[in-house]
Design a protein around this motif. Structure first.
Motif, short mmCIF file in Angstrom:
data_model
loop_
_atom_site.label_atom_id
_atom_site.label_comp_id
_atom_site.label_asym_id
_atom_site.label_seq_id
_atom_site.Cartn_x
_atom_site.Cartn_y
_atom_site.Cartn_z
N PHE A 159 102.37 9.94 100.31
CA PHE A 159 103.03 10.21 101.58
C PHE A 159 104.37 10.85 101.26
N ARG A 208 107.26 14.35 107.92
CA ARG A 208 106.59 13.06 107.69
C ARG A 208 105.11 13.34 107.54
N GLN A 214 98.23 14.64 111.14
CA GLN A 214 97.98 13.35 110.50
C GLN A 214 96.57 12.84 110.81
N THR A 260 100.72 16.09 99.16
CA THR A 260 100.21 15.22 100.23
C THR A 260 98.89 15.73 100.81
N ALA A 274 101.34 12.15 105.30
CA ALA A 274 100.72 11.09 104.51
C ALA A 274 99.31 11.47 104.11
N ASP A 292 94.22 5.47 109.38
CA ASP A 292 95.05 6.61 109.76
C ASP A 292 95.19 6.72 111.26
#
Length: 465
Positions: free
Chosen positions: A319, A332, A147, A306, A334, A72
């Motif tokens: 994702f 966006r 993220q 997610t 994930a 990640d």
């Protein structure tokens, strides 16, 4: 063919530091000697399968993500995207050097990515505009921070489950939210014409303690607006602590992070973790069933999927992307590593964009990235939360995906031959994609020598060596 040895020294060192352990303590917990751990962290020894399994048992580490290139963090693919920029074209940095940076110096790799992102921000600034505060934009900073936490915040989840227990049935939650706002915090809720709040979807009048909601909001969006306002006051201390701990660089970023965490908390209150995970597994991740059970929109349910990354109780690691008809990416997220283009758009061969041709229907696809990884993907259209002009298109498309090994758990994969699926090769943004001969390539690849000849035309308008 010999198996690739896993030299994961940088990731081992980062994990140990995140856990607040010295080498002796971690070595004792995973049953190896401190000297052996020292060799692993210095990449003088590969990480064995036994050590990986002990890590998973001791710290609930997701082995695939931990062992995958980049995980990640900023990996070789993201660094390759950066060094493909014409600014660095004369350097011709080989992939093995990018792998070494990502594995041995993850913090340095992250620093390179932040500097390049800041450079991108500067390039987009109008000529002559002040360069003060021209670092990473609040949007990109917050996205990267979320993220880095793998889009999961345990403290919020715990608080939201307690709140959801007090609120009761999710299908009747709107009135309970309205009553709690009024009785516990003295906040009155009114639905008003959009003109009264100048086109906003919601507005909180701090002086009169009134929450004004636009008449144009659909029911699930009104419920979310109520939940958002409630967590702002109910979880104020928790959210403030989390923002301080994250240490955003400036006031706009602090405000955006605070709002993003409040959005997360609102979704967690409407779809409490354990009951939502159980429903997702029971309905095999059917979005329509989840929408019906929790009274949420398809986008809200997809986004929530997610976040199911609780230690010991993980869901399918999805994702998610959200795009408009022009291909602009506005979300966006994930739950597991996926090679998103960090600075570009999406691949035209991914059928996410074809969802616009069949509004409301789910389109599925198995895609393969240039490194050989395969993902099962789901695409469908959703409507914007609010539309002021009826002549404007309100459609967006969301894409959900996961490693193909999880596809059998998902209702949308029924009927597919997952052992021998039809696979579509995709790549990052065209300028970075290494796939030659792609008929949908939209631009020449950066850092590659074109092989154009008047004697031969290829299916790709930009053949390259």
């Amino acid at each position: 063919m010999a198996e690739r040895k896993l030299h994961l020294g940088g990731r081992m060192r980062r994990l140990r530091r995140e856990l607040g352990l010295n080498q002796a303590a971690m070595a004792a917990e995973i049953g190896i000697s401190p000297s052996y751990l020292n060799h692993i962290e210095r990449n003088q020894r590969p990480v064995t399968a036994t050590v990986l399994l002990r890590l998973a048992e001791a710290y609930d580490v997701d082995l695939k993500s931990f062992a995958a290139e980049g995980g990640d963090a900023v990996g070789p693919a993201q660094l390759g995207e950066i060094f493909a920029d014409p600014l660095f074209s004369d350097l011709a940095v080989p992939r093995y050097e990018l792998v070494e940076i990502a594995d041995n110096a993850p913090a340095a790799a992250e620093g390179i990515a932040r500097l390049y992102a800041a450079l991108g921000e500067l390039r987009q600034r109008p000529a002559g505009e002040s360069e003060e505060n021209a670092a990473l934009s609040p949007t990109k900073w917050v996205r990267d921070y979320i993220q880095s936490q793998r889009n999961h915040f345990p403290a919020i989840e715990e608080a939201a489950e307690t709140l959801a227990g007090a609120l009761g049935d999710p299908l009747a939650i709107a009135e309970t939210l309205r009553r709690r706002l009024r009785e516990a915090f003295g906040i009155d809720v009114r639905v008003v014409a959009p003109e009264l709040i100048e086109g906003a979807s919601q507005h909180y009048d701090i002086h009169r303690k009134r929450l004004l909601l636009s008449q144009l909001l659909r029911s699930e969006s009104r419920t979310f607006a109520l939940a958002y306002q409630l967590v702002l006051v109910e979880f104020r201390a928790l959210l403030d602590r989390m923002v301080v701990s994250a240490a955003p660089p400036d006031a706009p970023t602090r405000r955006l992070l605070h709002m993003s965490l409040a959005n997360y908390a609102a979704a967690a209150a409407m779809m409490p973790y354990q009951s939502f995970l159980e429903a997702a597994e029971r309905h095999r991740y059917d979005l329509d069933r989840l929408c019906a059970e929790f009274g949420v929109s398809a986008e809200q349910a997809a986004h929530r999927l997610t976040t199911l990354n609780r230690a010991g109780a993980r869901g399918v690691p999805f994702f998610m992307l959200r795009v408009d008809a022009a291909g602009n990416v506005s979300k966006r997220f994930a739950g597991e590593s996926f090679p998103f283009s960090r600075f570009g758009g999406t691949c035209p061969r991914w059928n996410l964009h074809s969802a616009f041709q069949t509004p409301g229907r789910v389109v599925t696809q198995v895609v393969e990235t240039p490194d050989g990884e395969r993902y099962f993907t789901i695409g469908r259209t959703v409507s914007r939360a609010i539309r002021l002009d009826p002549a404007e298109d309100s459609q967006l498309a969301i894409g959900l995906g996961c490693d193909v090994r999880h596809a059998a758990r998902i209702a949308y994969a029924d009927g597919l031959d997952l052992a021998h699926p039809r696979v579509t090769p995709i790549g990052p943004a065209c300028a970075l994609c290494p796939r030659a001969g792609c008929p949908q390539r939209a631009t020449a690849p950066v850092g590659r020598t074109l092989a154009v000849s008047e004697l031969r035309k290829s299916v790709s308008p930009f053949p390259f060596v």
